[in-house]
Design a protein around this motif. Structure first.
Motif, PDB file in Angstrom:
ATOM      1  N   GLY A 184     -29.021  -0.895  -0.065  1.00 22.27           N
ATOM      2  CA  GLY A 184     -28.285  -0.407  -1.228  1.00 22.27           C
ATOM      3  C   GLY A 184     -26.783  -0.539  -1.101  1.00 22.27           C
ATOM      4  N   SER A 185     -26.327  -1.144  -0.037  1.00 23.94           N
ATOM      5  CA  SER A 185     -24.882  -1.199   0.205  1.00 23.94           C
ATOM      6  C   SER A 185     -24.482  -2.560   0.743  1.00 23.94           C
ATOM      7  N   GLN A 186     -23.297  -2.971   0.346  1.00 24.15           N
ATOM      8  CA  GLN A 186     -22.672  -4.152   0.938  1.00 24.15           C
ATOM      9  C   GLN A 186     -21.689  -3.635   1.992  1.00 24.15           C
ATOM     10  N   MET A 187     -21.553  -4.383   3.078  1.00 24.66           N
ATOM     11  CA  MET A 187     -20.733  -3.919   4.194  1.00 24.66           C
ATOM     12  C   MET A 187     -19.583  -4.889   4.470  1.00 24.66           C
ATOM     13  N   LEU A 188     -18.431  -4.324   4.745  1.00 24.98           N
ATOM     14  CA  LEU A 188     -17.274  -5.126   5.138  1.00 24.98           C
ATOM     15  C   LEU A 188     -16.793  -4.656   6.508  1.00 24.98           C
TER      16      LEU A 188
ATOM     17  N   TYR B 289      -7.124  -2.305  19.475  1.00 28.26           N
ATOM     18  CA  TYR B 289      -8.536  -2.627  19.272  1.00 28.26           C
ATOM     19  C   TYR B 289      -9.126  -1.579  18.338  1.00 28.26           C
ATOM     20  N   CYS B 290      -9.129  -1.892  17.079  1.00 28.04           N
ATOM     21  CA  CYS B 290      -9.662  -0.948  16.111  1.00 28.04           C
ATOM     22  C   CYS B 290      -9.943  -1.679  14.799  1.00 28.04           C
ATOM     23  N   SER B 291     -10.830  -1.113  14.017  1.00 30.04           N
ATOM     24  CA  SER B 291     -11.184  -1.733  12.734  1.00 30.04           C
ATOM     25  C   SER B 291     -11.764  -0.656  11.827  1.00 30.04           C
ATOM     26  N   PHE B 292     -12.067  -1.061  10.619  1.00 31.17           N
ATOM     27  CA  PHE B 292     -12.763  -0.172   9.692  1.00 31.17           C
ATOM     28  C   PHE B 292     -14.070  -0.833   9.269  1.00 31.17           C
ATOM     29  N   LYS B 293     -15.120  -0.088   9.329  1.00 36.10           N
ATOM     30  CA  LYS B 293     -16.394  -0.536   8.788  1.00 36.10           C
ATOM     31  C   LYS B 293     -16.557   0.154   7.429  1.00 36.10           C
ATOM     32  N   VAL B 294     -16.716  -0.636   6.407  1.00 40.23           N
ATOM     33  CA  VAL B 294     -16.718  -0.096   5.044  1.00 40.23           C
ATOM     34  C   VAL B 294     -18.076  -0.334   4.405  1.00 40.23           C
ATOM     35  N   LYS B 295     -18.655   0.740   3.942  1.00 39.67           N
ATOM     36  CA  LYS B 295     -19.968   0.688   3.268  1.00 39.67           C
ATOM     37  C   LYS B 295     -19.730   0.898   1.777  1.00 39.67           C
ATOM     38  N   ILE B 296     -20.150  -0.075   0.989  1.00 36.28           N
ATOM     39  CA  ILE B 296     -19.886  -0.038  -0.444  1.00 36.28           C
ATOM     40  C   ILE B 296     -21.222   0.033  -1.163  1.00 36.28           C
ATOM     41  N   ASP B 297     -21.481   1.168  -1.780  1.00 33.71           N
ATOM     42  CA  ASP B 297     -22.779   1.373  -2.423  1.00 33.71           C
ATOM     43  C   ASP B 297     -22.830   0.600  -3.727  1.00 33.71           C
ATOM     44  N   THR B 298     -23.388  -0.579  -3.672  1.00 33.05           N
ATOM     45  CA  THR B 298     -23.540  -1.399  -4.873  1.00 33.05           C
ATOM     46  C   THR B 298     -24.564  -2.486  -4.628  1.00 33.05           C
TER      47      THR B 298
ATOM     48  N   LEU C 139     -20.868  -9.067  -3.628  1.00 36.14           N
ATOM     49  CA  LEU C 139     -19.436  -9.077  -3.308  1.00 36.14           C
ATOM     50  C   LEU C 139     -18.988 -10.416  -2.748  1.00 36.14           C
ATOM     51  N   GLY C 140     -19.900 -11.104  -2.072  1.00 41.38           N
ATOM     52  CA  GLY C 140     -19.552 -12.395  -1.476  1.00 41.38           C
ATOM     53  C   GLY C 140     -20.561 -12.728  -0.407  1.00 41.38           C
ATOM     54  N   PRO C 141     -20.577 -13.988   0.031  1.00 41.46           N
ATOM     55  CA  PRO C 141     -21.559 -14.388   1.047  1.00 41.46           C
ATOM     56  C   PRO C 141     -21.280 -13.727   2.391  1.00 41.46           C
ATOM     57  N   GLU C 142     -22.345 -13.460   3.123  1.00 41.94           N
ATOM     58  CA  GLU C 142     -22.190 -12.906   4.466  1.00 41.94           C
ATOM     59  C   GLU C 142     -21.274 -13.835   5.279  1.00 41.94           C
ATOM     60  N   GLN C 143     -20.390 -13.262   6.036  1.00 46.02           N
ATOM     61  CA  GLN C 143     -19.396 -13.949   6.877  1.00 46.02           C
ATOM     62  C   GLN C 143     -18.183 -14.440   6.083  1.00 46.02           C
ATOM     63  N   ALA C 144     -18.182 -14.263   4.754  1.00 43.69           N
ATOM     64  CA  ALA C 144     -17.017 -14.730   3.980  1.00 43.69           C
ATOM     65  C   ALA C 144     -15.775 -13.932   4.377  1.00 43.69           C
ATOM     66  N   SER C 145     -14.637 -14.590   4.309  1.00 43.67           N
ATOM     67  CA  SER C 145     -13.377 -13.910   4.623  1.00 43.67           C
ATOM     68  C   SER C 145     -13.000 -12.940   3.509  1.00 43.67           C
ATOM     69  N   VAL C 146     -12.438 -11.821   3.929  1.00 41.28           N
ATOM     70  CA  VAL C 146     -11.912 -10.831   2.981  1.00 41.28           C
ATOM     71  C   VAL C 146     -10.388 -10.889   3.062  1.00 41.28           C
TER      72      VAL C 146
ATOM     73  N   VAL D  13     -17.106 -10.229   5.287  1.00 45.75           N
ATOM     74  CA  VAL D  13     -18.333  -9.585   4.789  1.00 45.75           C
ATOM     75  C   VAL D  13     -19.343  -9.601   5.925  1.00 45.75           C
ATOM     76  N   THR D  14     -19.933  -8.463   6.197  1.00 42.47           N
ATOM     77  CA  THR D  14     -20.931  -8.418   7.261  1.00 42.47           C
ATOM     78  C   THR D  14     -22.295  -8.047   6.668  1.00 42.47           C
ATOM     79  N   THR D  15     -23.266  -7.822   7.528  1.00 37.31           N
ATOM     80  CA  THR D  15     -24.650  -7.660   7.101  1.00 37.31           C
ATOM     81  C   THR D  15     -24.815  -6.563   6.047  1.00 37.31           C
ATOM     82  N   ALA D  16     -25.473  -6.904   4.942  1.00 38.53           N
ATOM     83  CA  ALA D  16     -25.729  -5.905   3.906  1.00 38.53           C
ATOM     84  C   ALA D  16     -26.727  -4.882   4.426  1.00 38.53           C
ATOM     85  N   GLU D  17     -26.573  -3.660   3.966  1.00 43.71           N
ATOM     86  CA  GLU D  17     -27.514  -2.608   4.334  1.00 43.71           C
ATOM     87  C   GLU D  17     -28.252  -2.143   3.072  1.00 43.71           C
TER      88      GLU D  17
END
Ligand code: SF4
Length: 528
Positions: free
Chosen positions: A185-189, A149-158, A162-169, A179-183
């Motif tokens: 100045g950043s897109q989040m994966l 049970y582990c994952s990476f939350k990635v914050k991409i400052d741009t 990158l793609g629609p929210e909930q889109a598969s990576v 793709v998860t909720t944008a923050e």
């Protein structure tokens, strides 16, 4: 030193507790460090390359990583444990070689990197190390956690889409996250996780675990987002979106940018539009323009008006101006109110980073005509750029340590959970501070840039290997049902290595504590 600290060798070890390296045939031994139970031939390593058969002895291949506060220039990078068999079968240096390090014992912290483990944790953790700080008896329980049970939350400052929210990576064609909720100045994966490790095909699990180890080890990984962009991510580096390296993180949304620079722009412009995929700002309508008594320009914008001077959905998301698909910013202006606009009106259009900017003057028919930008306006646009921080990819490891891993720490695991919730335990990953989420379980989150290089490994179950350490007062450890008969002094741990690997301790590697991290044993609740 507490009366429970053993300095005379391995504590309470009997044959049953020793690492099982059963002979399967004349030259094979079984590794039981994880459920794969590899049968390893002489001179070969197991499926994860972490354990090897050296002359019939099960050896943890990687060195145990030791942190110290100061690193002498002359310190060798790699020092084997004393008096034991090295992976090549040779005898390693004697204890005398350790004395300079032992003099610095209170400056040493054994990390979980390379420490070994069992999975599930049916043995006490490989290192349960007593130490003293500011006169307080402490203990640190050190292990290599194996996490399903582990994952990476990635914050991409741009701002780029990158793609629609909930889109598969996807990685190597396999779905490994979304793709998860944008923050701001950043897109989040959200990448990895138990669903992709265990819930899909064997290939999906394998690609996911390889991707996670690479990302955690600060390597570059390429992804494709369904309906979106190709992106190259590396922790601590700028993201590369569709082959273009991102440079700047936005100074704010369009509305914020208008507000921040309104005063500097009033007097040298008649109107400003800051183009933004989310909130486009229009200066003269905006509260900041009103406060400066700016004359209404008569501009009519496309999109949905939220509040005065703030517009949503002026264009589609994309990789153009301000995270929209715009190549021509004028296309978001619907018209000009002839009763308010005037020939000669000066219009600045800019993105939220200042990377895109244009200067226009209305002609007699109230059509914007692009002209050279005046120096004083250019200066403000450059200041917008100056106020943008460098764009980075931030990679945070999120893992659940509330399962069997606790059995390596305590005979009554829920007491460890409670002690952590009561802030009696400092949780670190490779010596880096871990944030523990509220609520049930032990869900930790840590910035991989604060962890030592190559902290992550894999096993083919598939699961991720990551270091984790629990530091607390010795009295608290006793109270939570700790394995007191496995508590050893730092000196003993340094000399003998992990008790799991007694008979064939692995090498150790010294690294200097990252200046970004507090000393793991220096936290006030431990010493107060
Ligand atoms: S995969 Fe690695 S840890 Fe698991 S049994 Fe094989 S060698 Fe041991």
């Amino acid at each position: 030193m507490s009366e429970h600290t053993r300095t005379d060798g391995l504590p309470g070890m009997d044959a049953a507790a020793r690492p099982r390296s059963e002979r399967m045939s004349s030259d094979k031994i079984e590794c039981n460090a994880c459920p794969v139970l590899c049968q390893i031939s002489q001179g070969r390593s197991g499926a994860c390359d972490r354990y090897a058969n050296v002359s019939g002895i099960l050896v943890r291949v990687d060195p145990v990583l030791m942190l110290r506060r100061s690193l002498a220039d002359s310190e060798p990078a790699l020092v084997p444990f004393a008096g034991r068999v090295a992976t090549d079968g040779s005898v390693l240096p004697t204890q005398a070689a350790l004395s300079p390090e032992l003099a610095l014992a209170d400056e040493v912290f054994i990390t979980g990197v390379g420490s070994s483990t069992t999975y599930p944790d049916y043995k006490p953790a490989p290192f349960i190390v007593a130490s003293q700080a500011a006169g307080v008896d402490l203990v640190t329980v050190v292990t290599e956690g194996i996490f399903s049970y582990c994952s990476f939350k990635v914050k991409i400052d741009t701002d780029r889409y990158l793609g629609p929210e909930q889109a598969s990576v996807r990685c190597k064609g396999e779905v490994v996250g979304h793709v998860t909720t944008a923050e701001y100045g950043s897109q989040m994966l959200s990448l990895g996780g138990v669903h992709h490790l265990t819930g899909g095909s064997k290939k999906e699990g394998r690609v996911t675990v390889e991707m996670m180890a690479a990302l955690g080890n600060k390597q570059a990984v390429e992804f494709a987002i369904n309906g979106g962009s190709q992106i190259l991510i590396q922790a601590g580096r700028a993201p590369v979106v569709n082959g273009v390296e991102e440079k700047r993180m936005r100074v704010g949304c369009g509305s914020a940018t208008v507000g921040i620079f309104a005063e500097q722009l009033a007097g040298i412009v008649d109107e400003v539009v800051v183009v933004d995929d989310h909130i486009t700002g229009v200066l003269t309508e905006h509260q900041s323009g009103r406060c400066l008594d700016m004359r209404a320009s008569g501009i009519r914008m496309k999109g949905r008006k939220s509040t005065p001077g703030r517009y949503f959905q002026v264009a589609n998301p994309g990789t153009g101006w301000g995270g929209t698909d715009l190549a021509d910013p004028l296309s978001i202006i619907e018209s000009w109110d002839a009763g308010k606009a005037w020939p000669g009106l000066r219009l600045l259009m800019t993105s939220t980073t200042g990377e895109h900017a244009g200067w226009y003057v209305l002609d007699r028919e109230l059509r914007p005509v692009e002209q050279d930008m005046p120096v004083e306006v250019r200066r403000v646009v450059e200041r917008i750029g100056e106020n943008c921080e460098p764009s980075l990819s931030s990679v945070l490891f999120l893992a659940g340590a509330g399962g069997s891993l606790r059995a390596g720490v305590s005979q009554n695991p829920v007491l460890l959970t409670r002690a952590i919730k009561n802030a009696l335990v400092n949780v670190t990953c490779g010596g880096a501070p871990a944030y523990v989420w509220p609520g049930g379980g032990i869900t930790v989150m840590v910035d991989v840039m604060r962890m030592p290089d190559n902290s992550f490994g894999t096993v083919p179950t598939p699961a991720i290997i990551a270091p984790i350490e629990f530091s607390m007062k010795l009295d608290d450890y006793r109270a939570l049902g700790g394995h007191m008969d496995h508590v050893r002094s730092l000196k003993d741990a340094l000399e003998r290595g992990a008790w799991h690997n007694e008979g064939a301790p692995s090498a150790r590697q010294w690294v200097q504590q990252s200046p970004k991290n507090p000393w793991p044993l220096g936290r006030a609740p431990l010493l107060g």
